[in-house]
Design a protein around this motif. Structure first.
Motif, PDB file in Angstrom:
ATOM      1  N   THR A  34      34.886  31.673  68.183  1.00  0.00           N
ATOM      2  CA  THR A  34      34.255  30.376  68.709  1.00  0.00           C
ATOM      3  C   THR A  34      32.849  30.002  68.473  1.00  0.00           C
ATOM      4  N   SER A  35      32.442  31.479  68.481  1.00  0.00           N
ATOM      5  CA  SER A  35      30.502  31.307  69.289  1.00  0.00           C
ATOM      6  C   SER A  35      30.191  32.461  68.176  1.00  0.00           C
ATOM      7  N   LEU A  36      28.489  32.214  67.923  1.00  0.00           N
ATOM      8  CA  LEU A  36      28.036  33.322  67.068  1.00  0.00           C
ATOM      9  C   LEU A  36      26.686  33.339  67.352  1.00  0.00           C
ATOM     10  N   GLU A  37      25.907  34.407  67.121  1.00  0.00           N
ATOM     11  CA  GLU A  37      24.563  33.806  67.248  1.00  0.00           C
ATOM     12  C   GLU A  37      24.047  35.000  66.275  1.00  0.00           C
ATOM     13  N   MET A  38      22.698  34.342  65.509  1.00  0.00           N
ATOM     14  CA  MET A  38      22.433  35.748  64.978  1.00  0.00           C
ATOM     15  C   MET A  38      20.915  35.209  64.048  1.00  0.00           C
ATOM     16  N   SER A  39      20.623  36.500  63.893  1.00  0.00           N
ATOM     17  CA  SER A  39      19.154  35.754  63.225  1.00  0.00           C
ATOM     18  C   SER A  39      18.744  36.166  61.929  1.00  0.00           C
ATOM     19  N   VAL A  40      18.484  35.288  61.310  1.00  0.00           N
ATOM     20  CA  VAL A  40      18.579  35.361  59.191  1.00  0.00           C
ATOM     21  C   VAL A  40      16.919  35.298  58.517  1.00  0.00           C
ATOM     22  N   PRO A  41      16.142  36.530  57.983  1.00  0.00           N
ATOM     23  CA  PRO A  41      15.304  36.113  57.030  1.00  0.00           C
ATOM     24  C   PRO A  41      15.286  35.291  56.145  1.00  0.00           C
ATOM     25  N   LEU A  42      15.175  33.863  56.230  1.00  0.00           N
ATOM     26  CA  LEU A  42      14.429  32.423  55.167  1.00  0.00           C
ATOM     27  C   LEU A  42      13.707  32.312  54.498  1.00  0.00           C
ATOM     28  N   ASP A  43      13.310  32.209  53.437  1.00  0.00           N
ATOM     29  CA  ASP A  43      12.124  31.588  52.650  1.00  0.00           C
ATOM     30  C   ASP A  43      11.961  30.409  52.435  1.00  0.00           C
ATOM     31  N   VAL A  44      11.527  29.219  52.809  1.00  0.00           N
ATOM     32  CA  VAL A  44      11.180  27.941  53.660  1.00  0.00           C
ATOM     33  C   VAL A  44      10.292  27.118  52.767  1.00  0.00           C
ATOM     34  N   ARG A  45      10.756  26.397  51.964  1.00  0.00           N
ATOM     35  CA  ARG A  45       8.860  25.550  51.773  1.00  0.00           C
ATOM     36  C   ARG A  45       9.172  24.326  51.472  1.00  0.00           C
ATOM     37  N   TRP A  46       7.994  22.888  51.814  1.00  0.00           N
ATOM     38  CA  TRP A  46       8.649  21.833  51.931  1.00  0.00           C
ATOM     39  C   TRP A  46       8.594  21.156  50.571  1.00  0.00           C
ATOM     40  N   ALA A  47       9.474  20.962  50.024  1.00  0.00           N
ATOM     41  CA  ALA A  47       9.554  19.649  49.139  1.00  0.00           C
ATOM     42  C   ALA A  47       9.640  18.534  48.875  1.00  0.00           C
ATOM     43  N   ALA A  48       8.207  17.711  48.891  1.00  0.00           N
ATOM     44  CA  ALA A  48       7.877  16.463  49.015  1.00  0.00           C
ATOM     45  C   ALA A  48       8.016  15.394  48.298  1.00  0.00           C
ATOM     46  N   ASP A  49       8.364  16.164  47.140  1.00  0.00           N
ATOM     47  CA  ASP A  49       9.413  15.193  45.954  1.00  0.00           C
ATOM     48  C   ASP A  49      10.614  14.943  46.415  1.00  0.00           C
ATOM     49  N   GLU A  50      11.328  15.104  47.147  1.00  0.00           N
ATOM     50  CA  GLU A  50      12.626  15.211  47.615  1.00  0.00           C
ATOM     51  C   GLU A  50      12.506  14.888  48.873  1.00  0.00           C
ATOM     52  N   GLY A  51      11.381  15.134  49.786  1.00  0.00           N
ATOM     53  CA  GLY A  51      11.437  14.410  51.641  1.00  0.00           C
ATOM     54  C   GLY A  51      12.138  15.404  52.027  1.00  0.00           C
ATOM     55  N   VAL A  52      12.412  17.486  51.504  1.00  0.00           N
ATOM     56  CA  VAL A  52      13.408  17.839  52.501  1.00  0.00           C
ATOM     57  C   VAL A  52      12.874  19.222  52.037  1.00  0.00           C
ATOM     58  N   PHE A  53      13.154  19.734  53.308  1.00  0.00           N
ATOM     59  CA  PHE A  53      12.342  21.476  53.421  1.00  0.00           C
ATOM     60  C   PHE A  53      13.733  22.000  52.289  1.00  0.00           C
ATOM     61  N   GLN A  54      13.921  23.031  51.718  1.00  0.00           N
ATOM     62  CA  GLN A  54      14.227  24.081  51.037  1.00  0.00           C
ATOM     63  C   GLN A  54      14.358  25.389  51.286  1.00  0.00           C
ATOM     64  N   ALA A  55      15.349  25.938  52.017  1.00  0.00           N
ATOM     65  CA  ALA A  55      15.510  27.722  52.682  1.00  0.00           C
ATOM     66  C   ALA A  55      16.961  28.367  51.804  1.00  0.00           C
ATOM     67  N   ASP A  56      16.932  29.129  51.500  1.00  0.00           N
ATOM     68  CA  ASP A  56      17.473  30.646  51.613  1.00  0.00           C
ATOM     69  C   ASP A  56      17.731  31.215  51.902  1.00  0.00           C
ATOM     70  N   PHE A  57      18.466  33.021  51.428  1.00  0.00           N
ATOM     71  CA  PHE A  57      18.090  33.840  52.096  1.00  0.00           C
ATOM     72  C   PHE A  57      16.928  33.878  50.639  1.00  0.00           C
ATOM     73  N   PRO A  58      16.239  36.044  51.437  1.00  0.00           N
ATOM     74  CA  PRO A  58      15.254  36.231  50.311  1.00  0.00           C
ATOM     75  C   PRO A  58      16.000  36.501  48.492  1.00  0.00           C
ATOM     76  N   LEU A  59      15.177  36.647  47.242  1.00  0.00           N
ATOM     77  CA  LEU A  59      15.706  36.033  46.501  1.00  0.00           C
ATOM     78  C   LEU A  59      15.320  38.163  46.317  1.00  0.00           C
ATOM     79  N   PHE A  60      13.852  38.893  46.829  1.00  0.00           N
ATOM     80  CA  PHE A  60      14.199  39.858  47.118  1.00  0.00           C
ATOM     81  C   PHE A  60      14.546  41.112  48.140  1.00  0.00           C
TER      82      PHE A  60
END
Length: 82
Positions: A34-60
């Motif tokens: 019913t509730s969960l708190e977590m801290s996760v690493p994310l690779d984040v970048r701004w995609a200006a052409d799409e107007g959104v932040f992109q983020a995902d778990f690190p690939l490596f």
């Protein structure tokens, strides 16, 4: 082409995985989170052409000196009665 997903898709996947019903190994009783708190690493970048932040778990697991450090996202998920 970016290997990162839009941030909202990554957050939705995290929430869906955390808030679904699973079986407890001992006794096979349904467990509902019913509730969960977590801290996760994310690779984040701004995609200006799409107007959104992109983020995902690190690939490596190992980074070179050329790779920026991943961002740290702390998120609290909770079930809200409707």
């Amino acid at each position: 082409m970016s290997l990162l997903r839009p941030l909202h898709e990554t957050l939705t996947d995290i929430a869906d995985g955390a808030m679904t019903e699973t079986l407890v190994a001992a006794g096979h009783l349904p467990l509902r989170v019913t509730s969960l708190e977590m801290s996760v690493p994310l690779d984040v970048r701004w995609a200006a052409d799409e107007g959104v932040f992109q983020a995902d778990f690190p690939l490596f697991r190992r980074r070179t000196e050329f790779d920026p450090e991943p961002a740290q996202l702390t998120i609290t998920l909770g079930e809200v009665p409707v």
